[in-house]
Enzyme design. Structure first.
Site, PDB file in Angstrom:
ATOM      1  N   TYR A 118      -3.458  11.182   0.526  1.00 38.78           N
ATOM      2  CA  TYR A 118      -3.572  10.163   1.570  1.00 38.78           C
ATOM      3  C   TYR A 118      -4.081  10.742   2.896  1.00 38.78           C
ATOM      4  CZ  TYR A 118      -1.015   6.760  -1.309  1.00 38.78           C
ATOM      5  OH  TYR A 118      -0.629   5.884  -2.301  1.00 38.78           O
ATOM      6  N   SER A 170      12.331  -2.413  -2.238  1.00 39.98           N
ATOM      7  CA  SER A 170      11.731  -1.591  -1.188  1.00 39.98           C
ATOM      8  C   SER A 170      10.526  -0.772  -1.634  1.00 39.98           C
ATOM      9  CB  SER A 170      12.795  -0.671  -0.584  1.00 39.98           C
ATOM     10  OG  SER A 170      13.447   0.062  -1.596  1.00 39.98           O
ATOM     11  N   GLY A 228      18.111   5.354   5.751  1.00 41.54           N
ATOM     12  CA  GLY A 228      18.065   5.748   7.154  1.00 41.54           C
ATOM     13  C   GLY A 228      18.352   4.602   8.104  1.00 41.54           C
ATOM     14  N   GLY A 229      18.280   3.367   7.598  1.00 37.88           N
ATOM     15  CA  GLY A 229      18.660   2.205   8.396  1.00 37.88           C
ATOM     16  C   GLY A 229      17.519   1.410   9.003  1.00 37.88           C
ATOM     17  N   GLY A 230      16.273   1.897   8.863  1.00 43.66           N
ATOM     18  CA  GLY A 230      15.136   1.188   9.449  1.00 43.66           C
ATOM     19  C   GLY A 230      14.867  -0.153   8.797  1.00 43.66           C
ATOM     20  N   LYS A 248       0.857  -1.190   0.000  1.00 43.38           N
ATOM     21  CA  LYS A 248       0.000   0.000   0.000  1.00 43.38           C
ATOM     22  C   LYS A 248       0.885   1.230   0.000  1.00 43.38           C
ATOM     23  CE  LYS A 248      -4.030  -2.008   2.218  1.00 43.38           C
ATOM     24  NZ  LYS A 248      -4.965  -1.965   3.347  1.00 43.38           N
ATOM     25  N   GLN A 300       4.166   9.701   2.807  1.00 46.16           N
ATOM     26  CA  GLN A 300       2.958   9.065   2.283  1.00 46.16           C
ATOM     27  C   GLN A 300       2.497   7.928   3.182  1.00 46.16           C
ATOM     28  OE1 GLN A 300       3.184   8.313  -2.067  1.00 46.16           O
ATOM     29  NE2 GLN A 300       5.026   9.560  -2.024  1.00 46.16           N
ATOM     30  N   LYS A 303       9.158  -7.488 -15.288  1.00 38.77           N
ATOM     31  CA  LYS A 303       7.993  -6.751 -15.819  1.00 38.77           C
ATOM     32  C   LYS A 303       7.276  -5.971 -14.724  1.00 38.77           C
ATOM     33  CE  LYS A 303       8.563  -9.014 -19.763  1.00 38.77           C
ATOM     34  NZ  LYS A 303       9.941  -8.803 -20.199  1.00 38.77           N
ATOM     35  N   ASP A 323      27.574   6.529   3.704  1.00 37.09           N
ATOM     36  CA  ASP A 323      27.762   6.783   5.132  1.00 37.09           C
ATOM     37  C   ASP A 323      27.655   5.508   5.979  1.00 37.09           C
ATOM     38  OD1 ASP A 323      25.003   7.395   4.096  1.00 37.09           O
ATOM     39  OD2 ASP A 323      24.526   7.225   6.216  1.00 37.09           O
ATOM     40  N   LYS A 364       7.439   1.159   3.750  1.00 37.98           N
ATOM     41  CA  LYS A 364       7.309   2.040   4.917  1.00 37.98           C
ATOM     42  C   LYS A 364       5.917   2.037   5.526  1.00 37.98           C
ATOM     43  CE  LYS A 364      11.341   4.748   4.045  1.00 37.98           C
ATOM     44  NZ  LYS A 364      12.036   5.989   4.170  1.00 37.98           N
TER      45      LYS A 364
END
Length: 311
Positions: A112, A300, A177-179, A45, A80, A269, A207, A50
């Site tokens: 949203y 991701s 960011g590492g999450g 979604k 979002q 695809k 980094d 995220k």
């Protein structure tokens, strides 16, 4: 963050997220000389992983906190994600966005249900504006990647992948960011079978690679990469997890990212964004080590500016 927390988190957020598909390609397997399983969070979604962390973080707020809303600063997918997760749960979301963020992203956040507050395009300005909203509205700040509840939520993507393919040798994930990589690393510890986690990172924003070498959270002087979702840096909640559980971080060039992105579009695809392709680019670069192995790749997200494709 133990195994039971992961199981509870997954149960909690399931009604609000998609269990995204896992895709394969015989041509890609032949090229890589390995079996590669793509966990397609571009079908999540709002188009990115995220949604998982944002939903979990909001669901763990108290009733009073929910009534006063949530706030974050982001110009990308988390803006979002928090907006949609908040809307699904009947919570107000204040989203601080830099004034130079693309209009299409501001429109998406508003679509949203997020309340967009613009600020100067500096981290200091974003943080100051977020702080003032916290004080004025009583809203709870939710960090896009440096928050335990967000990290566990993001890790459920890898948990689902390992439930479908329990004997993966490696999982590759992008590092921004590492999450996501922290959550992936924990999930591979709890639900994998000697499964190693490797991060993919652009040379232009390396980094995390340098942080692993120095033992301190490093920053970037420039962020000149096509992988716009990976321009952020690690935080004090996710960095120790990454240090402990991530096997290594593989850096890739801009051309390698574009090549990997193109291959995903052509062979699978499907649409993926450049940040997604970084994990696959790292797997290709790691070819000698993955020969004959079973590999997971976390794609991701798929929120691409179609006016600005690199090919």
């Amino acid at each position: 963050m133990d195994k039971s927390e992961f199981i509870e988190c997954h149960k909690r957020i399931k009604p609000f997220i998609h269990n995204t598909p896992v895709l394969t390609s015989q041509l890609i397997d032949a090229m890589a000389d390995a079996s590669i399983f793509f966990k397609c969070e571009n079908f999540q979604k709002m188009g990115a992983f995220k949604m998982r962390g944002a939903t979990n973080a909001i669901m763990l707020l108290t009733e009073k906190q929910r009534q006063q809303g949530v706030v974050t600063h982001s110009s990308g997918n988390f803006a979002q994600a928090l907006s949609l997760a908040a809307k699904s749960l009947g919570v107000k979301a204040f989203i601080v966005m830099p004034s130079n963020a693309p209009q299409v992203k501001k429109d998406a956040v508003r679509g949203y249900g997020g309340i967009v507050i613009e600020c100067e395009p500096t981290l200091l300005a974003r943080e100051a504006k977020s702080k003032s909203i916290q004080e004025k509205e009583g809203a709870t700040f939710i960090h896009p990647s440096n928050d335990d509840n967000v990290i566990i939520g993001q890790g459920t993507a890898c948990k689902e992948l390992l439930e479908q393919q329990p004997d993966l040798d490696y999982v590759f994930a992008p590092v921004g960011g590492g999450g996501l990589i922290a959550g992936t690393a924990l999930a591979s510890q709890y639900f994998g079978n000697n499964c190693k986690v490797i991060g993919g990172e652009p040379y232009e924003v390396d980094d995390a690679y340098r942080s692993m070498l120095s033992g301190n959270i490093e920053t970037n002087k420039t962020t000149n990469t096509i992988a716009d979702g990976l321009k952020t840096q690690l935080g004090d909640r996710n960095f120790p997890i990454i240090q402990q559980y991530v096997d290594s971080i593989v850096r890739v060039t801009e051309n390698e990212i574009i090549h990997a992105m193109r291959m995903i579009w052509e062979r699978l695809k499907i649409i993926c964004e450049p940040s997604s392709a970084v994990a696959f680019a790292a797997a290709i670069k790691h070819k000698n080590e993955i020969t004959g192995k079973k590999i997971g790749v976390i794609l991701s997200g798929g929120n691409v500016d179609l006016q600005n494709l690199p090919f």
